[in-house]
Write an enzyme that holds these catalytic residues in place. Structure first.
Site, PDB file in Angstrom:
ATOM      1  CG  HIS B 262      -1.495   0.937   1.506  1.00 37.28           C
ATOM      2  ND1 HIS B 262      -3.392   0.937   0.862  1.00 37.28           N
ATOM      3  CD2 HIS B 262      -1.207   2.688   1.352  1.00 37.28           C
ATOM      4  CE1 HIS B 262      -3.566   2.239   1.471  1.00 37.28           C
ATOM      5  NE2 HIS B 262      -2.374   3.286   1.494  1.00 37.28           N
ATOM      6  CD  GLU B 263       1.875   3.474   3.640  1.00 39.01           C
ATOM      7  OE1 GLU B 263       1.868   4.861   3.028  1.00 39.01           O
ATOM      8  OE2 GLU B 263       1.009   3.569   4.611  1.00 39.01           O
ATOM      9  CD  GLU B 292      -6.041   5.456   0.292  1.00 35.71           C
ATOM     10  OE1 GLU B 292      -4.708   6.315   0.423  1.00 35.71           O
ATOM     11  OE2 GLU B 292      -6.318   4.968   0.937  1.00 35.71           O
TER      12      GLU B 292
END
Lengths: 497, 497
Positions: B262-263, B292
């Site tokens: 995700h990061e 996002e």
């Protein structure tokens, strides 16, 4: 009085925020040297420059002049009056520096470091020379801008690190070391006596663990600090966040340990300043020379003493097993090898100040325009051959060995020798005032020593000028004699001369 | 033209330095979360506040209005015109907020967090309600101050995180998810099928090594980044210094890995923006929703795909040995467990957007004055029962679970779902344009995917409004359908429905 206090409250609130911004620059520096990704340098240069510019804008805010004018001749409490005097001095120097020059200096310092690292790795001064040339030009401009009427260029830079110090006072003090140290060096060489060396492999983890033990014994609080690895050890921060770094060579157990002891001297000073005034001018360290006196005393007068070897020997054995050093006396002798070498940071107590003499003369000549960067390497090599009696093998072990000039630090080197001079003076005074000091050191009970230093130096911060800190602690003006006597007595006994 | 360009040059130089200061705030934040000594917090608060104040003073500098006035109606190159439009927008919003209100908001945010932490620990909404009431009142005032003529209150807040987005566009998009996701959730529950769970002990070092392998495979450059451990994972930085953090639970090999993926989605976006404009408004990320979308696509559309499991399975086995997952298919199923739970941050792909729908409706109602804080807990619990089919067990796992509102973050939650919607749209377009994409993923060849995202999203930064970034990449305005189709196809097959 009410008006003056209102002006003072506004002034000090403004300055406290500026000091906090300067502390942020310290965080950026630590980050750059310890954790920053390798590709981040150019971007960091922009950030550091923006921060320096923002701080500079605050330091040159016209409101400061208004507040200072409102305070002119006002009767203020002593602590406030000292802050005003320091702010007035800094303001006069800062307003003389154009914002564009301040930004250019910050940018040059941040990019200069990377160029210096690469040039040292390539072992080629020519790779660094253009960068250094630009830096010298900027620093000459900087010095000319900051100089008070009649102040020389090098004195204007010196004043930044050692407020009130001048070449006229400094140079005789340094030169007072030259003849006795040269004689001592020659006598040691002639003695033919060799000090032992610890033998073995010294794992990094064991070195760092021992360093941590010693650091905390000297009063360094890890809840308000940390120890990391860098190419060049340093200390940064104040109050509740004071960080040190070191380097490890697994063939040598002493480099890491004594780097840490040195930086802990700085760190304990920074941790022990009064918390309430950490953002005020009078709450900062007195000068670089005074700062260095704290690291040098821990490193040399205490760390390389026979008494400290008594305490260290069992820890040393526990960390590294049999190193060929039979007892505390052997360890003491190992800690005090005297050997002519090229690297300042590896120099022993006898040679160290000769390295500083060399750099101080060269940098003063660069700044005063008596020496060109294109002639610097040759000048360095010639001076080294003359002072040390051996040639410089290459640039990395010569003119490229120190980071200082790449960062624009001119006028900084002599503060190391001032630190040695002050350390010897302070330690002699401490010996006279603390009964049984050798016994305390041998037992690892450093509390009374740290308390003495905190009372005489740390807690005073910059509430009085630096020369007064030392003079009031020792009862007279400092000079080179205490250092010379200490070195002659110690190394005379060790080398039987 | 010359005058306009002079004004522009001054304006952009000013803004570049302000952006660099904001980047320094990011470095301080990273330092605080990753390496700062425990006692350093109070001092750091002073430093961070001083830096924020310095940046704020620059953002509200009256010179900006002068430069913008000089540029009014000027013909500028497109890139410059876009910067001016963005600066003008930010300046208008900032200057409409009275200093007293900005101060009250900052104070409420800093005290609100502590009250929320205590209320969550005590599991009592009543402890937090008065604080939240004050915050809602302030945010309503804030929204009214910032709002452009005719702009609604919630839209004015939404605009901060998703420039140009309005409730009129957002709400139908979110509501388009409600019925299909509720039906999918019910069908999965009714299927009775269970996905497997990896079993064993998963050493931190092995988890971090695997995470690093996956991160670099996705194009994250460690020469311009680093991975560290924190309580809450995050990504900070831009360009050549983009750092991510993760957390490790040695009983669960998926939390660390998928946090990192995700990061890395965020980090690769930040690393791939054009270097030359990293300090300019048009060189920043497009919006929170677009940001996002990059993390969600890597995490879900790619990271939890059958093709990715093919590539991951041997690495997984090599890292952890036998975990009870026989093959890539078992791993794929383990990565896609669907389970109704109360906590947003632990939610799977099917439930996640239902959590966001609930929060978005409630916060819009609070800001628009259709809901009182005194009725919030009941409204939350009713909506949760309706949307999730189970009751909220307590306040800590209900209305008190997220920190956002305590910090004044209203209008932020919907950007998570916009990210999911954009991710599905972009991934569908990418599939259509990259032949054999599943084969590439299965072979761990993510280069063509990253190149596509860089061209369509990363390299565009904020040169056009966020809705155009997505619309131009997919060829039409984005809607909820792609996300719904993706979830129905994937989970329909997995759960046999």
């Amino acid at each position: 009085m009410t008006d003056a206090m209102t002006a003072y409250d506004r002034l000090i609130a403004h300055v406290r925020q500026t000091t906090a911004l300067d502390q942020v620059s310290g965080v950026l520096m630590w980050d750059q040297e310890v954790v920053m990704p390798p590709d981040g340098a150019a971007q960091r240069a922009e950030q550091a420059a923006a921060l320096k510019t923002a701080a500079h804008e605050r330091k040159t805010d016209p409101l400061i002049a208004d507040w200072l004018a409102a305070l002119d001749g006002a009767e203020l409490p002593a602590a406030a009056a000292r802050n005003v005097a320091l702010i007035s001095r800094a303001h006069a120097r800062a307003t003389r520096v154009p914002a564009a020059l301040a930004g250019a200096l910050a940018h040059a310092a941040s990019t200069g470091w990377g160029v210096w690292v690469a040039a040292r790795a390539a072992n080629r001064f020519a790779d660094f020379a253009p960068t250094l040339e630009r830096m010298v030009a900027l620093k000459r401009e900087h010095a000319a801008a900051m100089a008070a009427p009649g102040q020389g260029l090098y004195d204007a830079l010196l004043d930044e690190f050692e407020p009130g110090m001048t070449g006229a006072v400094l140079m005789p003090m340094l030169e007072g070391l030259r003849a006795p140290l040269s004689e001592l060096r020659a006598a040691i060489a002639a003695s033919g006596r060799q000090m032992p060396t610890p033998r073995g492999h010294f794992p990094a983890a064991a070195q760092l663990a021992l360093s941590k033990t010693v650091a905390t014994a000297f009063g360094y609080r890890l809840s308000a600090g940390r120890i990391d690895l860098t190419v060049h050890p340093f200390c940064v921060g104040s109050g509740k966040d004071v960080r040190i770094t070191t380097r490890v060579d697994e063939d040598d157990p002493l480099g890491c340990l004594f780097s840490v002891i040195h930086e802990v001297g700085h760190a304990v000073y920074n941790q022990n300043m009064p918390e309430a005034t950490l953002l005020e001018p009078a709450g900062q360290y007195a000068s670089m020379g005074v700062h260095e006196s704290q690291s040098r005393m821990l490193e040399n007068q205490i760390g390389r003493s026979a008494a400290f070897s008594e305490w260290l020997a069992p820890h040393f054995r526990e960390s590294f097993g049999d190193t060929g050093l039979a007892d505390a006396d052997a360890l003491y002798r190992a800690l005090n090898r005297v050997e002519t070498g090229c690297i300042r940071t590896e120099a022993d107590e006898v040679h160290y100040n000769l390295h500083i003499l060399l750099r101080t003369r060269l940098e003063a000549d660069l700044i005063e325009g008596r020496l060109e960067v294109s002639d610097l390497e040759e000048a360095w090599n010639d001076a080294f051959q003359r002072d040390f009696g051996v040639p410089v093998p290459d640039a990395a072990r010569g003119v490229l060995q120190d980071t200082h000039w790449s960062q624009g630090l001119f006028g900084y080197f002599p503060t190391y020798s001032l630190g040695n001079i002050y350390a010897a003076e302070l330690f002699a005074a401490m010996r006279a005032e603390i009964p049984g000091i050798d016994g305390l050191i041998a037992e690892g009970d450093f509390g009374p020593l740290t308390d003495w230093l905190t009372e005489k130096v740390h807690a005073r911060a910059a509430t009085v000028p630096p020369e007064q800190i030392v003079a009031q602690a020792i009862g007279r003006a400092p000079g080179p004699e205490a250092l010379v006597s200490y070195l002659q007595a110690k190394f005379g006994a060790l080398y039987g001369i």
